[in-house]
Design a protein around this motif. Structure first.
Motif, PDB file in Angstrom:
ATOM      1  N   ARG B 123       0.840  -1.211   0.000  1.00 50.66           N
ATOM      2  CA  ARG B 123       0.000   0.000   0.000  1.00 50.66           C
ATOM      3  C   ARG B 123       0.861   1.241   0.000  1.00 50.66           C
ATOM      4  N   ALA B 199     -10.172   0.385   1.569  1.00 52.18           N
ATOM      5  CA  ALA B 199     -10.217  -0.944   2.189  1.00 52.18           C
ATOM      6  C   ALA B 199      -9.672  -0.878   3.602  1.00 52.18           C
ATOM      7  N   VAL B 200      -8.679  -0.021   3.809  1.00 51.90           N
ATOM      8  CA  VAL B 200      -8.089   0.061   5.139  1.00 51.90           C
ATOM      9  C   VAL B 200      -9.001   0.819   6.096  1.00 51.90           C
ATOM     10  N   TYR B 201      -9.591   1.892   5.607  1.00 50.85           N
ATOM     11  CA  TYR B 201     -10.302   2.748   6.550  1.00 50.85           C
ATOM     12  C   TYR B 201     -11.810   2.554   6.528  1.00 50.85           C
ATOM     13  N   ALA B 202     -12.287   1.693   5.631  1.00 53.89           N
ATOM     14  CA  ALA B 202     -13.743   1.502   5.567  1.00 53.89           C
ATOM     15  C   ALA B 202     -14.182   0.340   6.452  1.00 53.89           C
TER      16      ALA B 202
END
Lengths: 272, 202
Positions: B123, B199-202
């Motif tokens: 990422r 994807a990381v923060y949702a």
């Protein structure tokens, strides 16, 4: 002890923690642990024996070596000398440690960090299930079931599919506790678990820890939460200048410290 | 030819850089030194020099590189070196606590590396990789100097036959073609990046 383990393995109820039918409890003996970085001594011949099912609170001024000592217990830091005895294993970190001993040590000892250290690319559920699958060889279904039980237990069932980035600090820390518990450790280490949280949010983490202590988990907690240390711990250990300077009953030490250094530290934290 | 060169060199680089990046962040000082030497050596010499050395400097028995092979190998090796450095930066960008947590949980070194460190490092580095890919696309034009018939080479051939103003024309077309080729890379990388962030923060 053994039949407890087996029944628990078969049924694996969540309540095992609540009504005390948990995996075998372990104590741990640390003897003559020393560590230095170059000329700088961080731990000077520190020994600590922890009885199974007790809570030990480690307090002291910063730089005293509390965190380093805690991290030496599961060999995140490698002491220069000393012995660690846990779960029938004797480990001498000054010498070569076999990968079998290291694996056994890490399986027995769970750890919770100040900065949570959840894996940000995995959902809360995956964070808890993934290590179970890898370390204990549980199937995805078994692991997920156990994870959901633990998430419910720390009051975060509805966060299962969320990534850590979407959870508050307190929630993340509770998920991290669930992640460590999922591997059925006999001992839990807490490295300033509430220091990165604001006081109100820290309470929800402390509540989980109190519950865990009441269930009889062996716990070693580095903390600045004096209230927690006094009310919950069985043994209070005061560290200063790379050594343990005083240890014993928390109320006795807090009301009547024997060492001048302890008195000075306690006055600073209690009378503010 | 330009696309073929770029993609083959990129493919070599993206795979070959993995072991090198591991070497660069190895705790063994000899391994680290050797990989560091390789990376700095490759990066310290211009691509055009490498291509000439490969094409005209190497002869083993009757074996000699043909121009395309020399270009692919040359650009590939250079890509390995650059991408290894990008990977290393990405791996070091992953917070220390991640590896510690994985260790404390008892995950093996392999699991820790591939399932904890690499996904997070990827990422971090994906924008840099895309930047490198667009750079490589344009650097592939250097292969024209060792007679690989890619776009710039063909423009030169045309210009030589038409030594008047119209000789410029293919260069303009080629310039536009490079832009057209690099835009999708930039676009895709931005999409990928924003999707991963979600994807990381949702």
């Amino acid at each position: 002890m053994f039949h407890l383990l087996t029944t628990w393995k078969i049924t694996m109820p969540l309540s095992e923690i609540a009504d005390g039918r948990i995996a075998p409890r372990f104590g741990i003996k640390l003897d003559n642990i020393s560590k230095h970085y170059g000329d700088h001594v961080v731990l000077d011949d520190v020994s600590l024996h922890v009885q199974p099912g007790t809570v030990t609170a480690l307090i002291g001024p910063s730089g005293a070596g509390k965190s380093t000592f805690l991290r030496c217990i599961n060999l995140l830091e490698r002491p220069d000398s000393g012995t660690i005895q846990v779960a029938q294993h004797t480990i001498e970190p000054g010498k070569d440690v076999s990968s079998r001993d290291l694996a056994a040590l890490r399986r027995t000892v769970g750890m919770v960090f100040q900065s949570f250290n959840l894996f940000p690319h995995m959902s809360a559920l995956k964070n808890i299930s993934f290590p179970q699958q890898k370390v204990l060889g549980r199937s995805k279904e078994e692991a997920d079931e156990r994870s959901m039980q633990l998430l419910e237990r720390v009051g975060l069932k509805e966060k299962a599919s969320q990534h850590p980035g979407r959870c508050s600090g307190g929630q993340q820390q509770r998920i991290a506790i669930a992640r460590a518990l999922a591997l059925d450790p006999g001992i839990m280490l807490f490295d300033e678990p509430t220091s990165a949280l604001d006081p109100e949010v820290g309470l929800e983490v402390l509540a989980v820890m109190r519950e865990l202590a009441a269930d009889g988990m062996t716990m070693i907690v580095v903390t600045h939460e004096m209230q927690f240390a006094r009310d919950v711990s069985d043994t209070l250990v005061v560290m200063a200048d790379c050594k343990i300077i005083e240890q014993g009953d928390p109320r006795a030490i807090m009301s009547d410290p024997q060492e001048a250094r302890t008195r000075r530290f306690l006055r600073a934290v209690l009378e503010r | 030819m330009t696309i073929m060169l770029t993609l083959s060199a990129f493919a070599i680089g993206i795979v070959g850089a993995v072991p090198l990046a591991v070497g660069l962040s190895s705790s063994n000082i000899l391994v680290r030194l050797a990989t560091r030497l390789f990376v700095d050596l490759v990066r310290g010499v211009p691509i055009i020099v490498w291509l000439f050395l490969l094409k005209f400097g190497i002869q083993i028995g009757t074996f000699k590189f043909n121009p395309v092979a020399a270009a692919v190998v040359g650009l590939g090796v250079v890509s390995i070196a650059y991408l290894a450095e990008i990977y290393r930066g990405g791996l070091q960008g992953v917070p220390r606590g991640q590896g510690e947590a994985a260790n404390a949980l008892g995950l093996t070194r392999g699991t820790t590396f591939y399932r904890v460190m690499v996904p997070q490092a990827f990422r971090i580095v994906s924008p840099s990789i895309a930047t490198y890919l667009t750079g490589l696309l344009k650097d592939s034009s250097i292969a024209s100097t060792i007679i690989v018939t890619e776009m710039v080479f063909q423009s030169q051939a045309f210009a030589r036959q038409h030594p008047s103003v119209e000789g410029i024309l293919p260069y303009i077309i080629v310039g536009i073609l490079y832009i057209v080729l690099s835009l999708p890379v930039a676009y895709l990388s931005r999409r990928l990046d924003s999707r991963m962030r979600k994807a990381v923060y949702a």
